[in-house]
Design a protein around this motif. Structure first.
Motif, PDB file in Angstrom:
ATOM      1  N   GLU A 487     -12.733  -4.775   6.644  1.00 37.44           N
ATOM      2  CA  GLU A 487     -13.062  -3.289   6.318  1.00 37.44           C
ATOM      3  C   GLU A 487     -12.476  -3.368   5.135  1.00 37.44           C
ATOM      4  OE1 GLU A 487     -13.718  -0.682   9.650  1.00 37.44           O
ATOM      5  OE2 GLU A 487     -13.375  -2.233  11.104  1.00 37.44           O
ATOM      6  N   GLN A 488     -12.800  -3.798   3.910  1.00 38.16           N
ATOM      7  CA  GLN A 488     -11.763  -2.930   2.427  1.00 38.16           C
ATOM      8  C   GLN A 488     -12.670  -2.213   2.184  1.00 38.16           C
ATOM      9  OE1 GLN A 488     -13.479  -6.217   2.953  1.00 38.16           O
ATOM     10  NE2 GLN A 488     -11.208  -8.166   3.011  1.00 38.16           N
ATOM     11  N   GLN A 489     -13.496  -2.013   2.058  1.00 34.99           N
ATOM     12  CA  GLN A 489     -14.429  -0.406   1.620  1.00 34.99           C
ATOM     13  C   GLN A 489     -13.451   0.671   2.544  1.00 34.99           C
ATOM     14  OE1 GLN A 489     -15.339   0.321  -1.187  1.00 34.99           O
ATOM     15  NE2 GLN A 489     -14.725  -1.863  -1.100  1.00 34.99           N
ATOM     16  N   ALA A 490     -13.857   0.743   3.734  1.00 33.39           N
ATOM     17  CA  ALA A 490     -13.081   1.518   4.796  1.00 33.39           C
ATOM     18  C   ALA A 490     -11.286   1.930   4.828  1.00 33.39           C
ATOM     19  CB  ALA A 490     -13.394   1.118   6.051  1.00 33.39           C
ATOM     20  N   ALA A 491     -10.727   1.034   4.084  1.00 37.51           N
ATOM     21  CA  ALA A 491      -9.365   1.220   4.015  1.00 37.51           C
ATOM     22  C   ALA A 491      -9.673   2.286   2.700  1.00 37.51           C
ATOM     23  CB  ALA A 491      -8.635   0.066   4.422  1.00 37.51           C
ATOM     24  N   LEU A 492      -9.819   1.669   1.260  1.00 38.63           N
ATOM     25  CA  LEU A 492      -9.188   1.861   0.584  1.00 38.63           C
ATOM     26  C   LEU A 492     -10.531   3.806   0.209  1.00 38.63           C
ATOM     27  CD1 LEU A 492     -11.300  -0.468  -1.964  1.00 38.63           C
ATOM     28  CD2 LEU A 492      -9.156   0.907  -2.001  1.00 38.63           C
ATOM     29  N   ARG A 493     -10.939   3.995   1.221  1.00 38.99           N
ATOM     30  CA  ARG A 493     -11.548   5.672   1.046  1.00 38.99           C
ATOM     31  C   ARG A 493     -10.753   6.234   1.755  1.00 38.99           C
ATOM     32  NH1 ARG A 493     -16.856   3.157   2.676  1.00 38.99           N
ATOM     33  NH2 ARG A 493     -16.095   3.127   4.686  1.00 38.99           N
ATOM     34  N   LEU A 494     -10.384   5.787   2.591  1.00 40.20           N
ATOM     35  CA  LEU A 494      -9.213   6.268   3.839  1.00 40.20           C
ATOM     36  C   LEU A 494      -7.710   6.649   2.896  1.00 40.20           C
ATOM     37  CD1 LEU A 494      -7.522   7.391   6.201  1.00 40.20           C
ATOM     38  CD2 LEU A 494      -7.476   5.187   6.791  1.00 40.20           C
ATOM     39  N   ALA A 521      -3.808   1.626  -4.887  1.00 42.46           N
ATOM     40  CA  ALA A 521      -3.855   0.832  -6.184  1.00 42.46           C
ATOM     41  C   ALA A 521      -3.474  -1.069  -5.387  1.00 42.46           C
ATOM     42  CB  ALA A 521      -2.383   0.901  -7.162  1.00 42.46           C
ATOM     43  N   LEU A 522      -2.796  -0.729  -4.835  1.00 40.30           N
ATOM     44  CA  LEU A 522      -2.113  -2.131  -4.191  1.00 40.30           C
ATOM     45  C   LEU A 522      -3.692  -2.545  -3.226  1.00 40.30           C
ATOM     46  CD1 LEU A 522       1.225  -1.954  -2.494  1.00 40.30           C
ATOM     47  CD2 LEU A 522       0.391  -3.871  -4.610  1.00 40.30           C
ATOM     48  N   LEU A 523      -4.024  -1.789  -2.734  1.00 39.84           N
ATOM     49  CA  LEU A 523      -5.612  -2.756  -2.085  1.00 39.84           C
ATOM     50  C   LEU A 523      -6.575  -2.313  -2.986  1.00 39.84           C
ATOM     51  CD1 LEU A 523      -5.288  -0.800   0.917  1.00 39.84           C
ATOM     52  CD2 LEU A 523      -5.061  -2.898  -0.128  1.00 39.84           C
ATOM     53  N   LEU A 524      -6.011  -2.242  -4.152  1.00 43.00           N
ATOM     54  CA  LEU A 524      -7.521  -2.048  -5.694  1.00 43.00           C
ATOM     55  C   LEU A 524      -7.118  -3.215  -5.545  1.00 43.00           C
ATOM     56  CD1 LEU A 524      -7.616   1.489  -7.341  1.00 43.00           C
ATOM     57  CD2 LEU A 524      -9.292   0.022  -5.990  1.00 43.00           C
ATOM     58  N   ALA A 525      -5.678  -3.741  -5.566  1.00 44.57           N
ATOM     59  CA  ALA A 525      -5.777  -5.133  -6.999  1.00 44.57           C
ATOM     60  C   ALA A 525      -5.922  -5.950  -6.064  1.00 44.57           C
ATOM     61  CB  ALA A 525      -3.739  -5.131  -6.956  1.00 44.57           C
ATOM     62  N   GLU A 526      -6.063  -5.951  -5.006  1.00 40.73           N
ATOM     63  CA  GLU A 526      -5.918  -7.136  -3.564  1.00 40.73           C
ATOM     64  C   GLU A 526      -8.001  -7.055  -3.905  1.00 40.73           C
ATOM     65  OE1 GLU A 526      -4.466  -9.162  -1.621  1.00 40.73           O
ATOM     66  OE2 GLU A 526      -2.999  -8.414  -3.058  1.00 40.73           O
ATOM     67  N   GLY A 527      -8.468  -6.725  -3.899  1.00 36.93           N
ATOM     68  CA  GLY A 527     -10.289  -6.277  -4.386  1.00 36.93           C
ATOM     69  C   GLY A 527     -10.820  -6.760  -5.287  1.00 36.93           C
ATOM     70  N   THR A 528     -11.824  -6.268  -5.834  1.00 33.78           N
ATOM     71  CA  THR A 528     -12.375  -6.061  -7.153  1.00 33.78           C
ATOM     72  C   THR A 528     -11.542  -6.084  -8.258  1.00 33.78           C
ATOM     73  OG1 THR A 528     -13.978  -4.545  -6.584  1.00 33.78           O
ATOM     74  CG2 THR A 528     -14.094  -7.177  -5.835  1.00 33.78           C
ATOM     75  N   ARG A 529     -10.722  -4.419  -8.000  1.00 36.86           N
ATOM     76  CA  ARG A 529     -10.118  -3.660  -9.356  1.00 36.86           C
ATOM     77  C   ARG A 529      -9.076  -4.381  -9.923  1.00 36.86           C
ATOM     78  NH1 ARG A 529     -13.476   0.882  -6.996  1.00 36.86           N
ATOM     79  NH2 ARG A 529     -13.420   0.133  -4.985  1.00 36.86           N
TER      80      ARG A 529
END
Length: 802
Positions: A487-494, A521-529
């Motif tokens: 649930e990457q998007q839910a994680a980023l929103r949280l 920022a770290l979760l952004l780096a793990e995703g597409t940004r």
């Protein structure tokens, strides 16, 4: 002249015993008060008022000496006798009840103390009136105990009501009104609302200067607490300036040998420590230990406390052997001075266990923790906060040793005990729940971690609610769990929402805010940004350096995260630069490069170098340590030989200093093995000249890296082959192509795929398939991906933080 039984003789003996008690000569005070109690009983009888007063002095001495069991027994017996002799409403009975509640609060039993103070306030209001000073004082103590017990909402309400009554009764400029304002600000700080506490204390300092003058002792106290508030808010550089001015003013007013002057010097050293200037902080404390030893003696509690602070600075500097030696000496001195069961002696033993744990000797630390747990449970009780703290330390030790499932089980037991003893809103309970979530994540129980952490959001009643920092930290851990469950998007929103809320309510430099923004920022780096992550981390690093100092722990953690994000964005040379700057800030120049310093330190098994190389970014150990991350960056930058030499040295250093099977040692060994297995098969001679690489990009990434993730970066490694389809190489649909890092099957935790290296030649890119979505995606297994693989077994480890 008068004889041993004359009232004047007995009075002088009581004054002498009181002086011993106030100067912390507890053994002498206890012996004298016990002798006085026997003499008064013989001369005046057991029910005489003076005999009762001496018994109260003896009970107070037990409490001040740390013998809380005897103090409680003495107070309970004395209250019963006073009620029988003088009646329950006599002022002496009420006074003994106050001292009993105070002793329970000092012993750490804050919930019971709060109940005792509450009942005492009600009786004083009935007997003396609701506006009597003694009634107001009991209400103030009740609110203070509620704050210490973690009932922050109730404490804030009690202090606000009390402040209104004090203003009505005594006026806004009365000393007790000012003291209540101080305690209200303190409660806001305890609840994590540091900005509100700073505003309240700034106004209080101005009013105290107006009313009492700039050199009044209360003004110095208010200024010191304001500096403490700024430190808690992450404004360490401002706090250091405040402390330096306070130290100067204290020396001018009190003289260089005054105890208050010593206290200000100690607080200055601690604040300098928080800026990361560890050498300066160590020098300040070393001089202070010398001065306290000369002025107060080597066995004075303050001298011993300063030595413990100095040992803690050794830990932060990575000098673990030195910290262990100093902690062992402190244990011996505390047991000689206070006895083995004194709380200070038990704390010294706990600090020794901390030193062993941070020095990677988890087996020895576990033995020490278990010993302290048994003795604290025997002396203080199983549900005492200090006993619960040892249980937390045992679980942390298991966690650091890589035994995450055992740590989770231990956290569950500690959480059950703490929840019953302290209540669900206590900061200790919330920290235990957060750490339980970490252990569940690292043991692979992601759904259990989400289930454990999700209900904590229901405790938050708004951006200014008490305990917000605890909830922000727990929310960041929950975001990692959500990310790993897909649930990457839910994680980023949280985590993005937590970062916004914390910035508004706590301020940008606050530790919880920095943790939330770093995690986002770290979760952004793990995703597409990843490029957006680089820009945000560079901005955050500047903020932390400005407020806390360029070498402070928050700044260094953000910079480690920045290096990881640069590598994720394909800027390998930029990642190497960031890593090397971190090393240069922590070591002495004397080698060709910071990488050479780190390599030599590991080869010599130097604990400072190993400590630097073992640091990880983020609140969870799911990313590579600094040394391994630097090796990844070197490989991606085309410096494979340098990376292999570094990893070989890291293996040597970690295996020499750490317990067998330590996760950090396993990380280095696995990374080296992966690198060797992916070594290129050369057809050209080994002496062929190295191909010239493009120039390195400048440090600032905001303008240089652009906004297009797929765009090649100047100075970055060439495109790599994507990993074969499978669970370890999947990524979100539509993610950009990036260098290939084959995910290792050697997990469990650490759950990041750090121990793989790209092949030397860049074959054509392929496409990976995400099993979660079933769709085809050009997303390869990214370097140091935190996508887990639970099907493997952990290397065996031996049986078993301030």
């Amino acid at each position: 002249m008068f004889g041993p039984d004359h009232p004047s003789t007995l009075h002088c003996r009581r004054e002498r015993a009181s002086a011993w008690r106030e100067s912390d000569e507890h053994a002498l005070a206890l012996a004298e008060f016990a002798s006085l109690a026997a003499d008064h009983t013989r001369i005046n009888g057991p029910d005489h008022p003076q005999t009762l007063e001496i018994r109260q002095d003896l009970a107070r001495s037990y409490a001040q000496a740390g013998d809380h069991r005897r103090a409680t027994e003495a107070f309970v017996a004395l209250i019963a006798d006073r009620c029988r002799i003088q009646g329950p409403d006599h002022w002496g009975t009420l006074d003994t009840r106050w001292w009993h509640a105070f002793a329970r609060d000092s012993a750490g039993d804050h919930r019971l103390a709060g109940e005792l103070f509450d009942a005492l306030a009600a009786d004083r209001a009935r007997i003396l009136g609701s506006d009597h000073l003694e009634t107001l004082h009991a209400r103030q103590c009740h609110a203070t105990s509620c704050r210490a017990a973690g009932n922050l909402r109730q404490a804030l309400q009690l202090f606000e009501t009390l402040l209104a009554d004090r203003v009505r009764i005594a006026g806004p400029d009365h000393p007790e009104t000012l003291n209540t304002r101080l305690l209200l600000a303190w409660t806001h700080r305890t609840s994590g609302n540091h900005l509100r506490s700073i505003r309240l204390n700034e106004a209080l300092v101005r009013d105290r200067i107006r009313i009492q003058g700039p050199d009044h002792p209360a003004v110095f106290t208010a200024r010191s607490i304001l500096a403490t508030d700024r430190g808690f808010a992450g404004l360490h550089r401002r706090a250091v300036a405040d402390r330096e001015q306070l130290a100067t003013d204290s020396a001018r007013v009190h003289g260089p040998e005054h105890p208050d002057r010593f206290l200000e010097r100690s607080l200055l050293a601690q604040e300098v420590r928080e800026t990361g200037e560890l050498d300066r902080a160590g020098d300040l404390l070393a001089r202070l230990v010398t001065d306290r030893t000369r002025s107060q003696g080597p066995d004075h509690p303050s001298t011993l406390d300063e030595r413990a602070e100095l040992a803690y600075i050794r830990r932060l500097a990575g000098r673990h052997h030195q910290e262990v030696a100093e902690s062992q000496a402190l244990v011996a001195d505390h047991e000689r001075v206070h006895g083995p069961d004194h709380p200070a002696a038990l704390t010294a033993r706990s600090n020794l266990a901390h030193a062993l744990r941070h020095g990677w000797r988890h087996h020895r630390a576990q033995v020490m923790y278990q010993s302290v747990l048994a003795d604290r449970g025997r002396v203080l009780g199983a549900d005492h906060p200090d006993t619960l703290d040892v249980r937390d330390s045992i679980a942390r030790n298991l966690f650091d040793a890589g035994r995450h499932a055992e740590a989770a089980a231990y956290y569950r037991d500690a959480l059950a005990l703490a929840g019953e003893a302290l209540g669900p809103e206590h900061s200790t309970v919330r920290e235990l729940r957060r750490d339980l979530g970490k252990a569940l994540i690292l043991s692979g129980a992601l759904d259990a971690a989400v289930a454990e952490l999700s209900p904590m959001a229901d405790d938050w009643d708004g951006p200014s609610g008490p305990g917000l920092p605890d909830l922000v930290h727990a929310g960041c851990v929950l975001a990692y769990a959500l990310h790993l469950t897909g649930e990457q998007q839910a994680a980023l929103r949280l985590v993005g929402g937590l970062a916004t809320t914390a910035t508004a309510a706590l301020g940008g430099p606050d530790e919880a805010t920095v943790t939330a923004r770093t995690s986002h920022a770290l979760l952004l780096a793990e995703g597409t940004r990843p490029l957006r992550a680089v820009v945000r981390l560079e901005e955050l690093a500047e903020t932390c350096a400005e407020s806390a100092g360029p070498r402070s722990r928050p700044t260094l953690d953000v910079r480690r995260s920045l290096a990881h994000a640069r590598l994720r964005a394909g800027d390998a040379d930029g990642a190497v630069q960031v890593y090397e700057r971190i090393i240069a800030d922590r070591t002495t120049v004397g080698y060709a490069s910071p990488t050479a310093v780190l390599l030599a330190g590991h080869a010599d098994a130097h604990d400072v170098a190993v400590s630097i190389g073992a640091q990880r970014p983020g609140p969870l150990p799911v990313f590579p340590s600094l040394a391994v991350g630097l090796a990844h960056a070197l490989v991606a930058a085309g410096r494979r030989d340098a990376a292999r030499e570094l990893l070989a040295a890291v293996c040597t250093g970690r295996e020499a200093l750490m317990d067998p099977g330590h996760p950090l040692a396993a990380e280095a060994r696995t990374a080296l093995a992966r690198l060797d297995r992916t070594a290129p098969h050369r057809t050209a001679p080994e002496t062929e000249p190295e191909q010239e690489r493009p120039p390195k990009p400048p440090a600032a990434a905001g303008a240089q890296l652009g906004r297009t993730p797929a765009a090649p970066l100047p100075g970055s490694a060439p495109a790599r082959r994507a990993a074969p389809p499978g669970p370890s190489s999947s990524g979100p649909p539509g993610a950009p192509a990036s260098p290939c890092w084959r995910s290792p099957p050697w997990a469990p935790p650490p759950i990041w795929s750090c121990a793989s290296f790209p092949p030397a030649a860049p074959p054509a890119s392929t496409t990976a398939t995400s099993p979660a979505s079933g769709s085809s995606s050009p997303w390869p297994a990214m370097p140091c991906s935190i996508r887990p693989s639970w099907t493997t077994t952990r290397a065996a480890s031996p049986p078993g933080s301030r």
